[in-house]
Each structure stands twice: as structure tokens, then as C-alpha cells.
Write a protein that holds these residues in place. Sequence first.
Motif, PDB file in Angstrom:
ATOM      1  N   ASP A 234       0.897  -1.210  -0.108  1.00  0.00           N
ATOM      2  CA  ASP A 234       0.152  -0.090  -0.109  1.00  0.00           C
ATOM      3  C   ASP A 234       1.061   1.231  -0.079  1.00  0.00           C
ATOM      4  N   GLU A 279      -2.109  -1.267  -3.693  1.00  0.00           N
ATOM      5  CA  GLU A 279      -2.991  -0.363  -3.325  1.00  0.00           C
ATOM      6  C   GLU A 279      -2.491   1.187  -3.245  1.00  0.00           C
ATOM      7  N   THR A 304      -5.545  -1.724  -6.594  1.00  0.00           N
ATOM      8  CA  THR A 304      -6.594  -1.415  -5.560  1.00  0.00           C
ATOM      9  C   THR A 304      -6.908   0.097  -5.158  1.00  0.00           C
ATOM     10  N   ASP A 306      -8.000   2.849  -2.564  1.00  0.00           N
ATOM     11  CA  ASP A 306      -8.493   3.156  -1.029  1.00  0.00           C
ATOM     12  C   ASP A 306      -8.952   4.523  -1.074  1.00  0.00           C
ATOM     13  N   ILE A 329     -10.559  -1.303  -1.625  1.00  0.00           N
ATOM     14  CA  ILE A 329     -10.585  -1.457  -0.109  1.00  0.00           C
ATOM     15  C   ILE A 329     -12.124  -1.113   0.288  1.00  0.00           C
TER      16      ILE A 329
END
Length: 416
Positions: A234, A279, A304, A306, A329
Motif C-alpha cells: 500500500d 494499493e 486497489t 483506497d 478497499i
Amino acid sequence: MTGTIRKVNAQKILDSRGNATIEVRVYTKDVVASACAPSGASVGRFEVRAFPEGGVDASIEMVNKISSKLKGLNVEEQNVVDSVIHEFDGTKQFEKLGGNAAIATSIAVAKAAALEKNVRLCEHIADGRLRLPFPLSNIIGGGVHTKGDSIDFQEFLVVPLGAKKFRDAAVANVMVHKEVARILTSQRPHYVFGRNDEGAWAAPLTIKEALEVLSNAAQKVEGELGIEVKIGVDAAASELWIENEKVYVYRKEKCKKSTSQQLDYVLSLIEEYDIFYFEDPFGEEDFEAFAKLNKNVSGRCLVTGDDLTVTNKERLKTALERGSVSSIIVKPNQVGTLTDVKETVTLALSNNVVPVASHRSGETCDSALAHIAVGLKCPIIKIGIMGSERMAKINELIRLEDEMGLRMAKPPFSDS
Ligand code: PEP
Ligand code: MG
């Protein structure tokens, strides 16, 4: 009548960082259910507001006021309860009630309904077959979750996609966490290592050094257990982005990257370290850069959102139109009610986007997130692996596996 709400109230409690947060209790004639809200540190600009002006105390006042509006409703009617919560607040960002009070109220109502029916929370919120998610755990940490001269990226994660049992998956992640400590202490015998807000190792490493250590530890555990262990990152890149200069600033590595340099860099890391999950590789407004990366790594690395998507259905729709993500997320307090969470997850699943139920960096020992992941069919849950507040969710999933005989979800990119 059974399940009729009699009263709702709230209490100020402390989260795992020692910061104030809110716990909400819902009372019916026969049951009392409570839920606690977590708090983020790398908070997305498009999330609902966690607390109104005046903080947790002001939020508690609001919960006392909403009590009379919820009184008389049935805990079975989650949609009705959640729309009353929205109407009461009247703002898009939950500026009056606070998203944390909203989500804690919404989840406490769902827990009360489950208690009334004498079923588990995951059974109450599910429609269809229940499956256990794969745990995605933060092993080495940097960014705003770590004190000092920390690594520029926020999280270096593992997910044991080859596990056939949740318990084995959790053990694999624990083993990687321990192996990373062993490698770090053998490489730097005179250092003292600590753990950050999410229980991940805080270490004086560059991004590539962290990926190297993580890959070696994951491979060792993979060999020992015979379970495939994938690695993830992330970047939390919104924290690196400087809008007026239009660059990502890497403070520790002492460099700056334009968006196209960031894209090349992320792509090179994915290739070099066989990264399965990435992420927030770009800032929270850059649907386009996400889309370029997603196109490039489609079918082999989850891209991903978030801060980009913030569990919000409208932002997910934009991401779908642009092809920005293959995964999102799902942080319930980013959006404020269980109904909103459900709608976002349903939209993701129907578009082959993998929903990842996620903790926040400041957590409580509430284990509802485990039930939300199972009930809403999220194939992955991001919860960390160390610290009682993370273990509360891990152990709840172990219990669900043992007591209900649930099987693991289908891993992303697999046909099994
Ligand atoms: C994250 O960015 O994924 C995260 C868990 O951090 P926070 O809770 O601080 O937003
Ligand atoms: Mg994140």
C-alpha cells in the motif's frame, strides 16, 4: 414487539493508538448490542468525516438526539434505520453526526438483529453462501503509521493465497512476520526494531530493501508450509503527492517523481518483486494513472483503490467507467452505514472488482469487520497480524471456520 429499538446511546472509548473514538449501544426489549468505530491516520479527502466539529463528545450528543428518531424502528429493517441516519444528518459527509457514530450505530443495529434471531452477524447480513476471506497482513510499515524517518510507502503486506484453511493462512502470516524480524536482526544486530500502529515492523529500510526482506521471508514460509504466499504494497500515495508541484515526494529516498515516473517505478517494482497486490499507487484524484497501471498489469496484480474510491458507490462507478481498479478497499467508516457498504461491495462484485474488507490503523477489539467480510463475500480481508485489536478479527475468523465449517473464498485470478 420483538426487535423494536427502545434506546440508542454512546460512550467515548479509546482506540489502539490511545485516541478517543465512539462506541454505540442499541437496546431492544430483549437484547443490547454495541459496536465500536475505528480511526484512520492516512484519511482520504473523499471519506465521510469521522467526527463532527467538537469531536467525539459532539458525536455522542448527536447519538443521544438520534435515539428518539430510531426508537420504535425494528432492528430487522437495516435499510430504514440507515436512511433515518442519513436524513438525521442531512449532509453528504456526515458532518453533523460523524461517520464513526453513523457506522457504529448501523453495525450495532445489525448486531442486535443477529442477537434477536440467535444467528451470527455474518449470517444475518449474508445473502447466499458464506466463505472465509484470505488475510492480507501488514508486515513492514512506513508512512504515517510509523514514527521517525520511516519508509516512504505505508505498507508491505503478504497474503497466503495457497492456504486451504483460514487458520493455516493466519499462521503463515504470523510466520512471515517472525521471519522478517529474524532477517532484520541478523542483518542489523545493533539495531532495536519496533512495531508501528498496525503491528508491522518499523525498520530503517528503503522501499527496495523492504521488498527484498519481505520476499525472502515469504519464500521461506512458502517453502516450509507448502502454501503460496504473495506479496503486496500500500503506497498510500496521496500522502506523497504535492498538488502545487504535481510530484510525488519520497522524503526518505530523497527524490521526486512525476506521475509518469511514478507509473514506471510502480510497474518496475511489480515486475521485479512479483507483486500481487498494489494499493493506492497514485493520488486520490488520479483515476487516469490508476487506469494506465491497471491496463498494464491486468490479470496478474490487483490494482486497489483506497483513498481513490473510499468505499463510495459513486466513486467506484467513476473508477469502473475509467477501468481504474481491479480491487477496492472496503472500510465501513469511510462511508458511514452498512447499507452503503453493502451497495458498494455488491457493485464491485458484479463488475469483477475484488472487495477487500479493511481495518483502520487505529482499531478497537470489535470483530464485526470479520463478519462483514464473510457476510458480504469479500475474498480478502486486510487486518494486520499483530496486536490484540487485529487478532480480535483473525481469531473471530478462526472461530467461524471451526464452528461453521466454512471454506475459503476463491482466490482472485484463479479458476479453482
Ligand atoms: C490504509 O491506508 O489502508 C489504512 C489502513 O490506513 P488508515 O486507517 O490510517 O487510513
Ligand atoms: Mg490504504
